[in-house]
Design an enzyme around this catalytic site. Structure first.
Site, short mmCIF file in Angstrom:
data_model
loop_
_atom_site.label_atom_id
_atom_site.label_comp_id
_atom_site.label_asym_id
_atom_site.label_seq_id
_atom_site.Cartn_x
_atom_site.Cartn_y
_atom_site.Cartn_z
N PRO A 205 0.11 0.66 3.26
CA PRO A 205 0.40 1.75 4.20
C PRO A 205 -0.47 1.64 5.45
O PRO A 205 -1.58 2.14 5.51
CB PRO A 205 0.06 3.01 3.39
N ASP A 380 -5.71 0.09 6.24
CA ASP A 380 -5.01 0.39 4.99
C ASP A 380 -5.41 1.79 4.55
O ASP A 380 -6.56 2.04 4.19
CB ASP A 380 -5.43 -0.65 3.94
N HIS A 381 -4.45 2.73 4.56
CA HIS A 381 -4.77 4.13 4.28
C HIS A 381 -5.14 4.36 2.82
O HIS A 381 -5.67 5.43 2.48
CB HIS A 381 -3.60 5.03 4.67
N ARG A 382 -4.89 3.40 1.94
CA ARG A 382 -5.33 3.54 0.55
C ARG A 382 -6.84 3.42 0.46
O ARG A 382 -7.46 3.99 -0.45
CB ARG A 382 -4.69 2.45 -0.33
#
Length: 408
Positions: A205, A380-382
């Protein structure tokens, strides 16, 4: 006794590679440590050295062979005067991989034949069309069964295809002759790049943050340093060298941005290892400046020049391009103002650097001209939230706009 030469594993993750070139031919004498072939991995072309002494009796896998499995038999060494029958027997006993590949190819050919037969069986209504009409239909991706023929006995002719094309504007097709392009087979590097970038966009993401940096002070400092080393042609500091150092210092200040995702845990790295995107003939490679935060600008610049040269010459070793915690991609030299780069997984950040251009800005309520550089962080939004990304960019901006902070 014959000696096996196997396809080497040039990295822990390598499963197959391309045998790019043989530097020895059958019958040549080979000494220990002598380079006999070049193997193309997913990132570079590596030289293969012989471990033993002997005669190159038989080349099993020819050059330009793709997807050769690791540890498969690629050639055989023999002693001087060794019997050919013994060599042939040795190859027959040890060349199971080659036999397996041939078997797979035979099965594929049989399956293709079956498919073709089935296709003929279902084609019960023969369609009559002129050779030119068939060619135009193929180029335009038109199904002949959808075209009404105007020739004798309903035969489809050239005009029918052209009329079909122009009858509906929504389906209008621009014809291109097949001779207007050239096909270049995808090499191993291109395939790996395509696979990894597609996987990154589909599974990671991405989110993006941009910031503008005033680089006037940096350009002045760079000019002063380069003047002091004017006699030393090796030491010539680039803007990209300062960018690498600023990223390293910012990651040191914001360690939560120096991380990667795994299913079990987020990994926060102790070392600041910076990957730098370098364009090469076959694609792109990302050599790594290890412990970049511990190097001064001169050391970093010299190391980067060495890595770039090795990358251009396809001489990088796996340890020089595998790993890294953060990637920089600089397209400023092409005049690109800003862009959103694709994350180099398993890393969680990549920073796209644009061109430095003169712009009007407001400073102390006055309009002045400054040299502004745009950078865009893909994260990376994780792993990294917006606040951490913003904190990293603010730190990077502080270092890049005040280069003296990086040099003390």
């Amino acid at each position: 006794m014959p000696i096996k030469i196997l396809m080497p594993a040039l990295s822990p993750t390598m499963r197959e590679g391309n045998l790019a070139r043989w530097l020895k031919k059958e019958g040549d004498k080979v000494n220990p440590g002598e380079v006999i072939a070049e193997i193309e991995t997913d990132k570079a072309t590596m030289e293969v050295e012989s471990v033993d002494e002997g005669i190159l009796a038989k080349i099993i896998i020819p050059q330009n062979s793709q997807n050769v499995p690791v540890n498969s038999l690629i050639a055989v060494l023999s002693e001087e005067g060794e019997d050919k029958a013994d060599i042939d027997s040795f190859i027959a006993q040890n060349n199971s991989v080659s036999l397996s590949l041939k078997t797979d190819a035979t099965l594929k050919k049989s399956n293709d034949s079956i498919t073709n037969v089935e296709g003929i069986k279902h084609d019960s209504n023969k369609i009559f069309a002129s050779p030119l009409a068939k060619r135009l239909a193929k180029i335009g991706d038109i199904r002949l069964e959808n075209v009404q023929g105007s020739g004798p006995h309903g035969r489809i002719v050239k005009q029918d295809i052209l009329s079909y094309d122009s009858s509906t504007s929504s389906n209008k097709i621009v014809y291109r002759d097949t001779e207007e392009y050239r096909s270049v087979p995808n090499n191993n590097i291109r395939k790996i790049i395509a696979k990894r970038l597609l996987e990154s966009k589909q599974t990671v993401p991405h989110f993006y943050l941009s910031i503008e940096c005033n680089v006037d002070k940096l350009l002045d400092v760079r000019e002063d340093i380069n003047k002091s080393f004017s006699e030393d042609k090796v030491t010539k500091i680039s803007v990209n060298d300062f960018i690498i150092l600023a990223v390293a210092k910012a990651l040191q200040e914001v360690p939560n941005a120096n991380a990667s995702w795994s299913e079990d845990a987020i990994r926060y790295y102790n070392n600041v290892d910076i990957s730098v995107a370098v364009a090469i003939e076959n694609g792109i490679v990302t050599p790594i400046v290890k412990d970049a935060n511990k190097k001064n600008i001169i050391e970093l610049s010299r190391e980067m020049k060495t890595l770039i040269k090795k990358a251009k010459d396809n001489k990088l070793t796996p340890i020089e391009f595998q790993g890294g915690g953060f990637t920089i991609s600089n397209l400023g030299m092409y005049g690109i103002k800003n862009f959103n780069a694709i994350i180099n997984t398993p890393q969680s950040c990549i920073m796209g650097v644009g061109a430095s251009t003169k712009r009007a800005i407001v400073k102390n309520d006055q309009i002045i001209i400054a040299t502004i550089m745009d950078v865009t962080l893909s994260a990376d939004h994780r792993v990294i939230d917006g606040a951490v990304s913003a904190e990293f960019l603010a730190s990077f901006k502080r270092f890049i706009e005040n280069p003296v902070l990086m040099l003390i």
